[in-house]
Design a protein around this motif. Structure first.
Motif, PDB file in Angstrom:
ATOM      1  N   UNK A 343       0.826  -1.204   0.000  1.00  0.00           N
ATOM      2  CA  UNK A 343       0.000   0.000   0.000  1.00  0.00           C
ATOM      3  C   UNK A 343       0.863   1.257   0.000  1.00  0.00           C
ATOM      4  N   UNK A 344       1.945   1.210   0.800  1.00  0.00           N
ATOM      5  CA  UNK A 344       2.828   2.376   0.893  1.00  0.00           C
ATOM      6  C   UNK A 344       3.516   2.650  -0.444  1.00  0.00           C
ATOM      7  N   UNK A 345       4.144   1.612  -1.025  1.00  0.00           N
ATOM      8  CA  UNK A 345       4.843   1.797  -2.298  1.00  0.00           C
ATOM      9  C   UNK A 345       3.859   2.022  -3.440  1.00  0.00           C
ATOM     10  N   UNK A 346       2.713   1.343  -3.369  1.00  0.00           N
ATOM     11  CA  UNK A 346       1.733   1.487  -4.451  1.00  0.00           C
ATOM     12  C   UNK A 346       1.258   2.917  -4.600  1.00  0.00           C
ATOM     13  N   UNK A 347       1.052   3.601  -3.474  1.00  0.00           N
ATOM     14  CA  UNK A 347       0.630   5.004  -3.551  1.00  0.00           C
ATOM     15  C   UNK A 347       1.700   5.882  -4.190  1.00  0.00           C
ATOM     16  N   UNK A 348       2.969   5.629  -3.817  1.00  0.00           N
ATOM     17  CA  UNK A 348       4.055   6.427  -4.391  1.00  0.00           C
ATOM     18  C   UNK A 348       4.203   6.171  -5.888  1.00  0.00           C
ATOM     19  N   UNK A 349       4.132   4.891  -6.288  1.00  0.00           N
ATOM     20  CA  UNK A 349       4.267   4.558  -7.709  1.00  0.00           C
ATOM     21  C   UNK A 349       3.064   5.056  -8.503  1.00  0.00           C
ATOM     22  N   UNK A 350       1.867   4.946  -7.910  1.00  0.00           N
ATOM     23  CA  UNK A 350       0.673   5.422  -8.596  1.00  0.00           C
ATOM     24  C   UNK A 350       0.717   6.934  -8.801  1.00  0.00           C
ATOM     25  N   UNK A 351       1.222   7.643  -7.786  1.00  0.00           N
ATOM     26  CA  UNK A 351       1.353   9.104  -7.907  1.00  0.00           C
ATOM     27  C   UNK A 351       2.329   9.462  -9.030  1.00  0.00           C
ATOM     28  N   UNK A 352       3.460   8.716  -9.100  1.00  0.00           N
ATOM     29  CA  UNK A 352       4.437   8.984 -10.158  1.00  0.00           C
ATOM     30  C   UNK A 352       3.862   8.633 -11.526  1.00  0.00           C
ATOM     31  N   UNK A 353       3.084   7.528 -11.602  1.00  0.00           N
ATOM     32  CA  UNK A 353       2.506   7.118 -12.881  1.00  0.00           C
ATOM     33  C   UNK A 353       1.516   8.154 -13.409  1.00  0.00           C
ATOM     34  N   UNK A 354       0.829   8.856 -12.520  1.00  0.00           N
ATOM     35  CA  UNK A 354      -0.158   9.851 -12.953  1.00  0.00           C
ATOM     36  C   UNK A 354       0.500  11.084 -13.557  1.00  0.00           C
ATOM     37  N   UNK A 408      -0.620  15.660  -5.009  1.00  0.00           N
ATOM     38  CA  UNK A 408      -0.258  15.738  -3.590  1.00  0.00           C
ATOM     39  C   UNK A 408      -1.449  15.411  -2.711  1.00  0.00           C
ATOM     40  N   UNK A 409      -2.269  14.442  -3.137  1.00  0.00           N
ATOM     41  CA  UNK A 409      -3.496  14.145  -2.416  1.00  0.00           C
ATOM     42  C   UNK A 409      -3.335  13.111  -1.325  1.00  0.00           C
ATOM     43  N   UNK A 410      -4.393  12.261  -1.163  1.00  0.00           N
ATOM     44  CA  UNK A 410      -4.492  11.345  -0.036  1.00  0.00           C
ATOM     45  C   UNK A 410      -3.422  10.264  -0.059  1.00  0.00           C
ATOM     46  N   UNK A 411      -2.990   9.818  -1.248  1.00  0.00           N
ATOM     47  CA  UNK A 411      -2.042   8.700  -1.339  1.00  0.00           C
ATOM     48  C   UNK A 411      -0.741   8.954  -0.618  1.00  0.00           C
ATOM     49  N   UNK A 412      -0.186  10.168  -0.795  1.00  0.00           N
ATOM     50  CA  UNK A 412       1.066  10.467  -0.111  1.00  0.00           C
ATOM     51  C   UNK A 412       0.882  10.494   1.401  1.00  0.00           C
ATOM     52  N   UNK A 413      -0.248  11.012   1.872  1.00  0.00           N
ATOM     53  CA  UNK A 413      -0.496  11.056   3.313  1.00  0.00           C
ATOM     54  C   UNK A 413      -0.619   9.653   3.896  1.00  0.00           C
ATOM     55  N   UNK A 414      -1.298   8.755   3.161  1.00  0.00           N
ATOM     56  CA  UNK A 414      -1.428   7.369   3.633  1.00  0.00           C
ATOM     57  C   UNK A 414      -0.050   6.703   3.717  1.00  0.00           C
ATOM     58  N   UNK A 415       0.766   6.919   2.698  1.00  0.00           N
ATOM     59  CA  UNK A 415       2.126   6.360   2.704  1.00  0.00           C
ATOM     60  C   UNK A 415       2.935   6.903   3.874  1.00  0.00           C
ATOM     61  N   UNK A 416       2.749   8.208   4.160  1.00  0.00           N
ATOM     62  CA  UNK A 416       3.463   8.804   5.288  1.00  0.00           C
ATOM     63  C   UNK A 416       3.012   8.185   6.603  1.00  0.00           C
ATOM     64  N   UNK A 440      11.570   6.795   0.855  1.00  0.00           N
ATOM     65  CA  UNK A 440      11.261   6.069   2.088  1.00  0.00           C
ATOM     66  C   UNK A 440      12.561   5.569   2.694  1.00  0.00           C
ATOM     67  N   UNK A 441      12.792   5.862   3.982  1.00  0.00           N
ATOM     68  CA  UNK A 441      14.021   5.429   4.657  1.00  0.00           C
ATOM     69  C   UNK A 441      13.652   4.605   5.876  1.00  0.00           C
ATOM     70  N   UNK A 442      14.077   3.338   5.867  1.00  0.00           N
ATOM     71  CA  UNK A 442      13.832   2.427   6.983  1.00  0.00           C
ATOM     72  C   UNK A 442      15.136   2.194   7.727  1.00  0.00           C
ATOM     73  N   UNK A 443      15.106   2.347   9.040  1.00  0.00           N
ATOM     74  CA  UNK A 443      16.247   1.966   9.879  1.00  0.00           C
ATOM     75  C   UNK A 443      16.082   0.493  10.240  1.00  0.00           C
TER      76      UNK A 443
END
Length: 455
Positions: A343-354, A408-416, A440-443
């Motif tokens: 869900x997190x990556x899908x929102x980022x990729x979907x935003x870029x695809x648009x 810059x809608x809901x998808x980025x906020x959900x990913x955040x 996205x940065x994961x420790x």
């Protein structure tokens, strides 16, 4: 308290081996000593009997017509000695005694092996066995004593040589038994090693439980762990369902409050809508954190999941001839719920695809204990001043060209929200392609991500 089973087994085996070898040492030492002393005693008794059998009386005096033939009895300090003691007469001695006399009136030390210990030739200790005999009967009877002895050093050397050899044998035995105990411990603990490997597979999501394999002794433990995993999975599903119900239950009251706020004066309406939006954002964040608070044990490959997401979105961008650049190390994976990461990556990729014009770059790399996932495009992007704002639900900003940034809608906020719940960070920046880049940065700690406690 010793926590290592291997160390416990090693200490227990060492104590057992030490006690057993000590008992063996004492037993063999006693048996060999008794055997050797018995041989010497038999030899001395035989020598005394031989001498007594050859005693004769001449002119009323006890004499020994013929001496024993043992050559050690003829050599000075030869190691074998005999003496006949007569009342009022000089003793008859073996040549091996030389000028030494075994004085029966001189106190002699009783040896712990049953012999009398006296001083022999050259001051050496001699162990003596003696008997008092009577020759003849009546008035002509003659009393005398016969003593036979041997050098104590001979017995001591025999015992020392035996102890030296048995010591080497027992040391070698100790090493062999220690090796056998180590092997036994390794074989005995090998099922626990397999259980640890199975636990790693369960944690990574490859297996659902521990199955039924394993020794009989650990079967109850395996059964309890499988039951615990089953209950945990059920609790996870229940927690997710409750989080979803709570999310839906809050939507209607918040919507009603927002509609009622529309009837308020402008300033009060603005304040009310801000508070409603604040409650909505905080509720969404807490619900998201609660939903992921019961962490599923699964290792998700970024390359595999990302490839599936790109394959789904690629047809959407095919009409615009958008080129996808995917650069992901196949060895990189994250220990978190696959659905959450999708869900997190899908929102980022979907935003870029648009909003991409011609190119999208999707990359992931691991370095310095961190995993960095970046999605960039060559679209209009988001103005730097609005990048933090657009990560909040319902917020909008302007692109780098001054236009309204619809991407810059809901998808980025959900990913955040998802990133924050797992302790990760989602940041927006300028892509090298010219548009927006979401990072996205994961420790990673020990290769595992832990959900952050809800604030």
């Amino acid at each position: 308290m010793i926590r290592s089973l291997r160390l416990r087994l090693a200490i227990g085996a060492s104590i057992a081996i030490g006690l057993v070898l000590l008992v063996v040492w004492l037993s063999l030492s006693r048996l060999f000593t008794d055997y050797v002393v018995g041989r010497y005693r038999t030899e001395m008794v035989t020598l005394v009997d031989t001498i007594a059998a050859q005693v004769a009386v001449r002119d009323g005096e006890i004499v020994l017509p013929r001496e024993p033939a043992d050559p050690r009895l003829s050599l000075p300090a030869g190691g074998r000695y005999w003496q006949i003691t007569r009342d009022g007469r000089a003793p008859i001695r073996s040549r091996s005694l030389w000028d030494t006399v075994i004085d029966r009136d001189r106190p002699s030390a009783p040896h712990h092996l049953g012999f009398l210990e006296v001083e022999g030739p050259d001051g050496a200790s001699v162990l003596v066995y003696q008997q008092t005999l009577t020759f003849g009967e009546g008035p002509d009877a003659r009393r005398f004593s016969v003593a036979a002895g041997f050098a104590r050093s001979e017995l001591d050397d025999a015992l020392a040589d035996f102890h030296s050899q048995i010591r080497l044998m027992l040391v070698a035995t100790a090493f062999v038994l220690a090796g056998a105990a180590f092997l036994q411990g390794a074989l005995g603990l090998s099922p626990l090693v397999r259980l640890r490997e199975q636990a790693a597979r369960v944690r990574s999501g490859e297996e659902k439980d521990f199955g039924s394999a394993g020794p009989t002794e650990v079967q109850p433990l395996i059964a309890e762990i499988n039951l615990l995993l089953s209950e945990r999975e059920a609790a996870l599903a229940q927690a997710r369902a409750r989080a979803s119900d709570l999310a839906h239950g809050l939507k209607t009251p918040l919507t009603v409050l927002a509609q009622l706020a529309e009837s308020l004066p402008q300033e009060e309406r603005r304040i009310a809508l801000e508070q409603v939006d604040l409650v909505r954002q905080r509720a969404d964040r807490q619900i998201q954190a609660a939903r992921m608070g019961v962490e599923r044990m699964a290792t998700t490959s970024i390359a595999s999941l990302g490839g599936k997401l790109v394959n789904v979105l690629r047809p959407i961008t095919a009409e615009r001839n958008v080129v996808w650049e995917v650069e992901i190390d196949p060895s990189i994976s994250l220990d978190l719920d696959p659905a959450d990461l999708a869900e997190c990556l899908g929102n980022l990729l979907d935003n870029a695809a648009k909003w991409a014009r011609t190119r999208i770059r999707f990359s992931a790399e691991a370095a310095d204990g961190r995993v960095r996932i970046a999605v960039g495009d060559d679209g209009p992007g988001v103005a730097e001043a609005d990048r933090e704002q657009v990560l909040r639900r319902g917020a909008h900003g302007e692109d780098t060209e001054g236009n309204h940034a619809a991407n810059s809608g809901l998808g980025l906020a959900i990913s955040a929200d998802i990133a924050d719940a797992y302790g990760a960070v989602l940041s927006l920046g300028q892509s090298s392609l010219g548009g927006l880049e979401a990072v996205l940065t994961f420790d990673t700690v020990g290769g595992r991500q832990r959900p952050r406690d809800p604030a």
